[in-house]
Write a protein that holds these residues in place. Structure first.
Motif, PDB file in Angstrom:
ATOM      1  N   VAL A   1       5.896  -6.375   9.020  1.00 15.88           N
ATOM      2  CA  VAL A   1       6.684  -6.056   7.825  1.00 15.88           C
ATOM      3  C   VAL A   1       6.198  -6.914   6.647  1.00 15.88           C
ATOM      4  N   VAL A   2       5.945  -8.194   6.917  1.00 18.40           N
ATOM      5  CA  VAL A   2       5.473  -9.092   5.850  1.00 18.40           C
ATOM      6  C   VAL A   2       4.088  -8.650   5.363  1.00 18.40           C
ATOM      7  N   LEU A   3       3.202  -8.321   6.299  1.00 18.76           N
ATOM      8  CA  LEU A   3       1.854  -7.880   5.904  1.00 18.76           C
ATOM      9  C   LEU A   3       1.895  -6.583   5.105  1.00 18.76           C
ATOM     10  N   ALA A   4       2.766  -5.662   5.520  1.00 17.48           N
ATOM     11  CA  ALA A   4       2.892  -4.408   4.762  1.00 17.48           C
ATOM     12  C   ALA A   4       3.395  -4.700   3.354  1.00 17.48           C
ATOM     13  N   GLY A   5       4.299  -5.662   3.245  1.00 15.42           N
ATOM     14  CA  GLY A   5       4.797  -6.055   1.928  1.00 15.42           C
ATOM     15  C   GLY A   5       3.667  -6.563   1.046  1.00 15.42           C
ATOM     16  N   ILE A   6       2.813  -7.395   1.611  1.00 11.90           N
ATOM     17  CA  ILE A   6       1.704  -7.970   0.863  1.00 11.90           C
ATOM     18  C   ILE A   6       0.646  -6.921   0.531  1.00 11.90           C
ATOM     19  N   ALA A   7       0.310  -6.103   1.546  1.00 17.98           N
ATOM     20  CA  ALA A   7      -0.798  -5.158   1.359  1.00 17.98           C
ATOM     21  C   ALA A   7      -0.396  -3.988   0.469  1.00 17.98           C
ATOM     22  N   PHE A   8       0.863  -3.543   0.604  1.00 16.39           N
ATOM     23  CA  PHE A   8       1.254  -2.301  -0.084  1.00 16.39           C
ATOM     24  C   PHE A   8       2.411  -2.489  -1.061  1.00 16.39           C
ATOM     25  N   ARG A   9       2.975  -3.703  -1.086  1.00 13.04           N
ATOM     26  CA  ARG A   9       4.174  -3.938  -1.913  1.00 13.04           C
ATOM     27  C   ARG A   9       5.288  -2.960  -1.560  1.00 13.04           C
ATOM     28  N   ARG A  10       5.370  -2.650  -0.270  1.00  9.44           N
ATOM     29  CA  ARG A  10       6.430  -1.781   0.226  1.00  9.44           C
ATOM     30  C   ARG A  10       7.142  -2.505   1.355  1.00  9.44           C
ATOM     31  N   HIS A  11       8.443  -2.296   1.437  1.00 12.27           N
ATOM     32  CA  HIS A  11       9.213  -2.912   2.520  1.00 12.27           C
ATOM     33  C   HIS A  11       9.539  -1.870   3.566  1.00 12.27           C
ATOM     34  N   LEU A  12       9.000  -2.072   4.770  1.00 12.63           N
ATOM     35  CA  LEU A  12       9.341  -1.210   5.899  1.00 12.63           C
ATOM     36  C   LEU A  12      10.438  -1.919   6.683  1.00 12.63           C
ATOM     37  N   ARG A  13      11.422  -1.159   7.138  1.00 14.00           N
ATOM     38  CA  ARG A  13      12.475  -1.792   7.934  1.00 14.00           C
ATOM     39  C   ARG A  13      11.968  -1.989   9.357  1.00 14.00           C
ATOM     40  N   LEU A  14      12.173  -3.199   9.843  1.00 13.26           N
ATOM     41  CA  LEU A  14      11.706  -3.515  11.190  1.00 13.26           C
ATOM     42  C   LEU A  14      12.263  -2.503  12.193  1.00 13.26           C
ATOM     43  N   SER A  15      13.507  -2.092  11.983  1.00 16.13           N
ATOM     44  CA  SER A  15      14.128  -1.160  12.931  1.00 16.13           C
ATOM     45  C   SER A  15      13.466   0.218  12.894  1.00 16.13           C
ATOM     46  N   ASP A  16      12.733   0.524  11.829  1.00 18.60           N
ATOM     47  CA  ASP A  16      12.033   1.818  11.749  1.00 18.60           C
ATOM     48  C   ASP A  16      10.664   1.791  12.436  1.00 18.60           C
ATOM     49  N   ILE A  17      10.179   0.588  12.741  1.00 18.83           N
ATOM     50  CA  ILE A  17       8.819   0.478  13.299  1.00 18.83           C
ATOM     51  C   ILE A  17       8.907   0.543  14.823  1.00 18.83           C
ATOM     52  N   PRO A  18       8.258   1.541  15.433  1.00 19.31           N
ATOM     53  CA  PRO A  18       8.294   1.623  16.898  1.00 19.31           C
ATOM     54  C   PRO A  18       7.663   0.372  17.509  1.00 19.31           C
TER      55      PRO A  18
END
Lengths: 443, 443
Positions: B202-219
Motif C-alpha cells: 500500500v505504501v509503495l503504491a502510494g509512492i509510485a502512483f500517488r494512489r491509496h489502495l485499501r489493504l482490505s481490497d488487496i488479495p
C-alpha cells in the motif's frame, strides 16, 4: 506555481527523450516549461512534436540570454560543455547534467560555483542511466556512514564479458557484434579500457564520500587481454569475469580500481548480464544495498534528467511559497528560481588496495622449468601460491595456464610480475586479475 | 544552522539504533539534536551512552509540549501511535515514521494533515528497511510514468521459502528455526499470511502512483499451504516459489496481489535468499530498476530514519536561510521548522488481474477418474491445460500432483476450483499459485 523555464543543451538521444517525456506527460506542464533547444546544425534536429513556443537555436548565447531557470546539459565531453555549464551557473540557473566526464574533471569547481551562486547542480543521469543511484545514495543512504561502492558501471564491457562467459567466444567477434547492435561505439576504448566507468566511479565517490578522486589517480585496466581460456579457468574456480569498478574507504584515503576481475558466478556481479548495470553500496549500519537496471539508453537516462528537474521544482516551490508569504518578488530574485545546495567535494586521496588474492594467467611457449621459475619469483616476494590450473588440449606454442595466489600486496605482486615478464618464454604478456570474493553469492 | 530538535517515540530496536547513529556520527550534531525519548516504562530503557541533556519520559504529552521540530515514531501499530503522529503534525512538527500499518490504514489523512499544517510526513523506513526504495522511487524515478511494482517485501516469508527450496524440508521445522534465529515472531501470521507485505505494498503504491489502495481490497494469500512437494514440482517447471507482492496499473485501477507465486529460479526473485528484500519498479521510459538489500533489522531501518531526518534538515536550511535574508523570525514561525510537501494520495481502485497462467496442486486420495474430473471442470470454464506433473513415490492416500493451466481469468479459475474442491477425493484443499514469468531471468 510558475513553471521552471528550461533551456536544453543538446538534442541527441538523451535530449530528445527529455523533450519527449515533457511533451507526453502534460501533468508536468505547470512545473517545467521547455523554452529553448540548442544544438549544432539545429535545423536538422527540429521535430514537429515539440510545441511551437520552443525556440530552436544553434547559438548558445541566445539560450543563456533568455535567463532560463534551469539548463539541462546533455552534450557530453569536457569542452565546450563545461564552459556553458559554468556560464549557466554563474548567471544563477540551476544545471542538470548527464556529463560524467565533466563532473570527473571539474566536479569540485562546478559544485562550488553552484553554491556561491545560490543554485544547484544535479546529475542523477551521470551514473547508472535510469537506475536512481544518485538519489538513493545521496539521500536514501545519507543516514549511514558509507564504507564502499562496488559495481558494474559500463554496459558495453558487461555485454562483451557476459557474452564471452556464456559462449566461449573470443573477444573480437563479440565486440564486432556489440558494435553492430549499438552496444559499442566505433572506437570502444573509453568503455573497454575503463575511462567511462572510471569517470562514473569519481562521481559515485563524490556522492558517497563527498570526496573528489582524480580520475588519473584511479588504476584502470583494460578488458582487452581477456580471452576465452580465462572464462574456462575462472569457471573452474567458481568464478566469472566482469569489469568491476570499486572505491572503498581505507584509512584517510580511498582504494579505487576499475578493470576486469574475478567474481563469484553466483554473485550479483557474476549474474549481471548484457548491458545492465549493478551497484552495491556498503554502509556501516545498513550493510549492503544493491541497485540494478538499464545503465544507458536515451529514455532511461532522460528519466533521470526529468527526475532531477522535478526535484528542482519541489525546491523552487518551497522557495517561492516562502517568498509569496513574506516578501515581494523582484526581478533580481525571480532569476534565482531554485535555492542552493551545500554539496561540495573535498579532495580525496587514492591509496593502495588492501592485500587480496589474484588470478595470474600466463601464455607460454612451453618448455620445462617455467612453473618453477614463476614460483620462485613469487616466493621471493613472499607470495603464496593457492592453486595451479592447466587444462589439456592447448597449442604448446601458446599454452595458457593459471596460478592463483593468496592475498598479497599489489606492489609485491607487481615486482614479481615484472621479473616474470622479463623471461623469454612468454607468448603473451602475463595477466593479473584481482579475485573479489567480498560479495556474497546469491545462490 | 540551528539543529532540528528531535523527539523520539519508541526506544526499541529501531529507536535505539537511531539514537546510536546520532551519537556515533558527531558531524550530524549541528543538524539534529535529540532532546526527548519517549517509551513506556522508560526507566528500564535508559542507556548511558545517550547525552545527559536528553529528557527520558513515559509521558508523550511531555515530549509534545516541548514543541519538537521533528518527531520520529518507531512504535508501530495503528493505536496509539496514530493519535500521537496526528498530534505532532497538528502542532506543526515534521514526522518521520517506520510505521507501515499506520500508513496503510491512514496514509491519506496523515499526508493531508501534513500538507494543511505546512509540514512533512516522511517514511523511508516503512518499506525495505535499509534499502532506499522510497527515495529511489519518489525522487529518483519521479521523471518516469511508473507502471508497476513487484517485489519480495517480507523477509520472514522469504527466509522460510528460500530455505525450503534449498533443503526439501517441510514448513514446520523451518518456521521453528526462523523463530529461534529471530527471523520470525512467536505469532508469524502477519508475515506469512501477507498482512505485513500488504501494508508495505500500500505504501509503495502510494509512492509510485500517488494512489491509496485499501489493504482490505488487496488479495492476500498465505504461504502456509506450501509444501516440500511444491518446490519439487516448481523445479520441474524451471521455477521456485516466493511470497510476491505486486501492484500494476490496469485501466483506471490497479491490479494488486500478495502471496506465494511461481517465479523463474534464475530471476531476481528466484535468486533472492534469506531475509533479503528485492523490489523491481517498471517505468514506461526507464524500464526496470531493481533495489535489493536487508529488508529489516534495527540498524538498517535506523539508517532510513536518519536519512529522512537529514532530508528534513536540508529543507529546513533552505527555509531558514530564506528567512534570514528576508524577514525576522518570530516565535510562531520558529515552530514550523520544515516547509511542507505537497504529496497526497488519492483513492485508488483494486481491479482483477489480467489473465495469467496458474500452477494448480491437488493432494488426493487416489482413485481412477480424478484427472478426468478436474480437467472437465477446467474445460467447462474454457481453461486450457498446459502440463500435468505427477512424481512417483508418494503415498496413494495423500498423493500430490500438479496441473499448470494457460493464461486464464482469475474468476473463471475460481469457479472451476470451487467445483473441483467440492469433490470427495481431496486429502487437502486444492492450491492455486499464479505463475509470474514477467521478470526476465538473470542467468
Amino acid at each position: 506555481m510558475t513553471p521552471l523555464r528550461l533551456g536544453l543543451l543538446g538534442f541527441g538521444t538523451v535530449g530528445s527523450s527529455v523533450a519527449r517525456i515533457l511533451v507526453e506527460r502534460p501533468e508536468l506542464a505547470d512545473r517545467i516549461q521547455l523554452t529553448h533547444v540548442f544544438n549544432r546544425d539545429v535545423a536538422r534536429k527540429r521535430v514537429p512534436w515539440v510545441p511551437s513556443s520552443v525556440t530552436w537555436t544553434d547559438n548558445v548565447d541566445e539560450l543563456l540570454a533568455a535567463q532560463p531557470d534551469v539548463v539541462v546539459e546533455v552534450i557530453g565531453g569536457v569542452d565546450p560543455a563545461g564552459g556553458w555549464v559554468r556560464r549557466a551557473l554563474q548567471q544563477g540557473a540551476a544545471v542538470v547534467t548527464a556529463n560524467k566526464q565533466l563532473l570527473a574533471a571539474q566536479g569540485p569547481e562546478l559544485l562550488h560555483l553552484a553554491v556561491t551562486n545560490h543554485t544547484q547542480l544535479r546529475f542523477e543521469a551521470a551514473v547508472g542511466g535510469g537506475v536512481p543511484l544518485i538519489h538513493g545514495v545521496r539521500e536514501g543512504l545519507a543516514g549511514d556512514n558509507l564504507k564502499g561502492v562496488q559495481g558494474i558501471l559500463n554496459g558495453t564491457s558487461n555485454y562483451i564479458l557476459s557474452r564471452m562467459a556464456g559462449s566461449d567466444e573470443a573477444m573480437a567477434p563479440v565486440l564486432e557484434d556489440a558494435r553492430r547492435l549499438g552496444y559499442a561505439e566505433a572506437d570502444p576504448s573509453a568503455d573497454i579500457d575503463g575511462d567511462d566507468a572510471g569517470a562514473k566511479l569519481v562521481v559515485l565517490a563524490g556522492i558517497a564520500f563527498r570526496r573528489h578522486l582524480r580520475l588519473s589517480d584511479i588504476p584502470r585496466r583494460s578488458i582487452r587481454p581477456i580471452a576465452a581460456a580465462d572464462f574456462r579457468y575462472a569457471r573452474t574456480l567458481g568464478c566469472t569475469i566482469r569489469q568491476i569498478s570499486m572505491v572503498e574507504a581505507r584509512g584517510d584515503g580511498f582504494h579505487a580500481f576499475v578493470g576486469p576481475a574475478l567474481v563469484l558466478r553466483g554473485s550479483n556481479f557474476g549474474l549481471n548480464m548484457g548491458a545492465n548495470n549493478v551497484v552495491t553500496i556498503v554502509g556501516q549500519y545498513g550493510g549492503k544495498s544493491t541497485f540494478s537496471g538499464a545503465g544507458a539508453g536515451g529514455p532511461a537516462t532522460a528519466v533521470a534528467v526529468v527526475s532531477d528537474l522535478l526535484a528542482l521544482t519541489q525546491r523552487h516551490r518551497d522557495h517561492t511559497e516562502e517568498r509569496r508569504q513574506d516578501v515581494p518578488v523582484d526581478g533580481e530574485e525571480r532569476r534565482q528560481g531554485v535555492p542552493g545546495d551545500s554539496e561540495e567535494w573535498l579532495p580525496g586521496t587514492v591509496v593502495p588496495p588492501p592485500p587480496r588474492p589474484y588470478y595470474l594467467r600466463f601464455v607460454v611457449k612451453d618448455r620445462p622449468g617455467i612453473v618453477a621459475s614463476i614460483a620462485a619469483s613469487l616466493a621471493a616476494q613472499g607470495i603464496n601460491l593457492d592453486s595451479m590450473l592447466q587444462e589439456p588440449g592447448y597449442d604448446k606454442d601458446a599454452l595458457p595456464f593459471v596460478m592463483t595466489v593468496e592475498a598479497c600486496e599489489e606492489a609485491a605482486l607487481g615486482t614479481a610480475l615484472q621479473e616474470i615478464a622479463a623471461a623469454e618464454y612468454h607468448a603473451e604478456p602475463p595477466l593479473a586479475l584481482p579475485i573479489l570474493l567480498g560479495e556474497d553469492p546469491r545462490t
